[in-house]
Scaffold this active site. Structure first.
Site, PDB file in Angstrom:
ATOM      1  N   LYS A  72       0.915  -1.163  -0.034  1.00  0.00           N
ATOM      2  CA  LYS A  72       0.093   0.141  -0.081  1.00  0.00           C
ATOM      3  C   LYS A  72       0.679   1.137  -0.069  1.00  0.00           C
ATOM      4  CE  LYS A  72      -3.105   3.016   2.620  1.00  0.00           C
ATOM      5  NZ  LYS A  72      -2.307   4.036   1.945  1.00  0.00           N
ATOM      6  N   GLY A 122       5.836   5.337   8.677  1.00  0.00           N
ATOM      7  CA  GLY A 122       4.680   6.401   8.813  1.00  0.00           C
ATOM      8  C   GLY A 122       4.659   6.928  10.230  1.00  0.00           C
ATOM      9  N   GLU A 126       9.325   2.248  11.317  1.00  0.00           N
ATOM     10  CA  GLU A 126      10.096   3.195  11.500  1.00  0.00           C
ATOM     11  C   GLU A 126       8.746   4.271  11.500  1.00  0.00           C
ATOM     12  OE1 GLU A 126      11.043   6.909  11.211  1.00  0.00           O
ATOM     13  OE2 GLU A 126      11.877   6.100   8.891  1.00  0.00           O
ATOM     14  N   CYS A 178      11.704  12.127   8.432  1.00  0.00           N
ATOM     15  CA  CYS A 178      11.679  11.783   9.820  1.00  0.00           C
ATOM     16  C   CYS A 178      12.950  11.931  10.760  1.00  0.00           C
ATOM     17  CB  CYS A 178      11.290  10.249   9.670  1.00  0.00           C
ATOM     18  SG  CYS A 178      12.347   9.272   8.830  1.00  0.00           S
TER      19      CYS A 178
END
Length: 563
Positions: free
Chosen positions: A232, A285, A313, A347
């Site tokens: 996805k 995410g 993560e 991130c």
């Protein structure tokens, strides 16, 4: 004369393809990091890239679901747009519903029986070819697509969508070889070996908008080890994953090994997490989403055929910590690049900084001078350092932090802070000065171009390190700037659990595959280190095999011969 038996031609071809290389101990090509092209004026790569940008900007694509190698179009469409010009539609993608997701799961489970019989070298060859296709044939298209749909400058697109993804593919192949080569010792008359089997079931890969390299690595790392995958992609970044999916097919990936299923988190995720064949999750995410998935898995744990592997993560509140001995120009450069490259949508981006009082006047001047030089605008104008954030939701979330700062005590907007979404999702690079080290923007993940600075007293160096360690739930990346080695050593010790990737006199972004395996702990994830053997080991289930050449024929032992 013996009767002529019917032959299954397909089976026979597969049998020979599986056994032609049985008498070879094969070494994979030694991986090296893909060189980063500089796109200098008039260079061949810049000419090719500009042509790709023009062609992609003028063409609308129709992105299907891909299950078992077949394209499926549901008619339930999402838009692919340019973040810097959100009225410019690059294409549409078809969203999967529960019916298509279940088909993808069933297809992946069915495909594994054949995929796991491939010799590992055969699987490796597919991903090595995909790396070569990206490096040579599709480089300009992938870089252009990352710029247009991902909102990246040419440099950020090059190092991510091209170079890092190529590195993941090539280095993972070498790591797989090393895993398979490592075998246990054998004693006299005994042969011991281990078999690294794929997991039993399918792996659910959920990929982010901010890195095409991560989006490509999350499904391919498990697939390399013999797993089949339901993938996805993030709804904000479907285009570059779709291009990569086409490269995998061209490289010879068999149908059903990776199934490409864009759609809403609820439609795709809920169906996958409820299926008893779920064998693992490879996720990048938000912390909230990951924790929700983990909770659901826990609630469903008795229904699964095996305990799912959970690898994730999930973000960070990454820091730059300066000692009074720090070199100011390098510190300022690290803050600007670390906080504002790709609009802070990494991130690992520098989101909070601790600066000693003695250095702050120089650092403040340096930040103001450098940020005044930053040009903001479309990535198609190569003079721009800074672009738009990815979508409306991100724009609203980030600007809410800026508004909060204006409306509350404990901090002030020092630099930037303006924003406008009329054409693109543009937010100025922003520096907030906090008098309260626990101010909202100092401790919460923002995931945008906002850096919050706290100025500490020089003599409170160690106490402030402890403050840095305990004031955030995240532990992804961090950096210490110091020319005093003792101070750097103290920081390394006191911040031991504050970051999974730690930098000395460098910005906290830019981990390179093969050099700095990436991942963090606490609320930043499971720290399974993408770009290393450690990650690939999560996608195998080891079986130990012992063969005894001359087994005993009597149960009695010598000690039994005497009282």
């Amino acid at each position: 004369m013996l009767p002529i038996l019917p032959i299954n031609v397909i089976w026979l071809k597969r049998f020979y393809s599986m056994n032609l290389m049985n008498n070879a101990v094969i070494q994979t090509p030694a991986p090296v990091n893909e060189p980063v092209l500089n796109y200098a004026p008039g260079s061949p790569e810049k000419i090719a890239l500009k042509a790709a940008l023009e062609e992609m900007s003028a063409t609308q694509v129709d992105i299907p679901i891909v299950i078992g190698g077949k394209e499926i179009r549901t008619g339930n469409l999402g838009k692919v747009v340019m973040p810097h010009n959100h009225q410019h539609v690059l294409g549409t993608y078809h969203k999967a519903g529960p019916e298509q997701v279940q088909l993808a799961i069933d297809t992946a489970v069915a495909a594994q029986a054949e995929w796991e019989t491939f010799r590992w070298e055969e699987r490796a060859a597919i991903f090595l070819k995909a790396a070569e296709l990206l490096a040579v044939k599709y480089r300009s298209q992938m870089t252009a697509c990352s710029m247009l749909n991902g909102g990246k400058t040419v440099y950020q697109a090059e190092i991510d969508a091209t170079c890092e993804l190529i590195d993941f593919l090539r280095y993972n192949v070498r790591y797989a070889q090393e895993i398979y080569e490592k075998q246990p010792e054998s004693s006299a008359g005994i042969w011991n070996f281990v078999q690294h089997r794929p997991l039993e079931g399918f792996v659910f890969a959920v990929t982010p908008f901010n890195f095409t390299a991560i989006a490509g690595n999350l499904p391919t790392a498990p697939a390399l080890m013999g797993n089949t995958v339901v993938w996805k992609p993030a709804s904000s970044l479907v285009y570059t994953p779709w291009l990569f999916m086409q490269m995998l097919e061209e490289a010879g990936l068999p149908p059903g090994v990776i199934n490409f299923v864009p759609g809403s988190g609820a439609n795709v995720g809920d169906t996958c997490l409820a299926d008893p064949n779920l064998a693992g999750i490879h996720f990048t995410g938000s912390t909230r989403v990951f924790q929700g998935m983990w909770k659901t898995i826990g609630e469903n744990i008795s229904s699964y055929k095996s305990y799912p592997r959970i690898v994730g993560e999930t973000g960070g509140k990454d820091f730059v910590f300066a000692h009074s001995s720090a070199d100011v120009p390098t510190l300022v450069t690290a803050l600007v690049r670390g906080a504002f490259e790709y609009q802070g949508q990494k991130c690992s981006a520098a989101s909070r900084a601790y600066i000693p009082r003695s250095l702050w006047p120089q650092v403040e001047d340096g930040l103001k001078a450098d940020m005044a030089r930053i040009k903001m605008g479309p990535p198609t104008d190569f003079r721009n350092f800074f672009g738009a954030v990815i979508d409306q939701a991100a724009f609203n979330s980030i600007t809410a932090y800026i508004d909060y700062t204006h409306e509350n005590e404990g901090a002030e907007v020092l630099i930037g802070g303006q924003y406008d979404d009329s054409t693109g999702y543009f937010i100025e690079p922003t520096v907030i000065l906090a008098s309260d080290p626990h101010f909202k923007t100092m401790v919460e993940e923002i995931f945008g171009p906002v850096l919050t600075v706290y100025v500490y007293e020089d003599e409170a160096f160690e106490e402030t390190l402890e403050l840095c360690d305990c004031s955030s739930m995240y532990a992804l990346t961090g950096a210490i700037f110091s020319r005093d080695r003792k101070a750097a050593s103290i920081a390394i010790s006191k911040l031991e659990h504050a970051a999974g990737n730690f930098y000395i006199n460098d910005k906290p972004t830019g981990a390179v595959v093969g050099q700095q395996p990436f991942g963090g702990g606490r609320a930043s994830g499971t720290n399974d280190k993408a770009g290393s053997q450690a990650n690939l080991m999560r996608w195998v289930s080891t079986r130990t095999i012992k063969e005894t050449f001359v087994p005993p024929t009597d149960f009695a032992y010598p000690f039994m011969d005497e009282e």
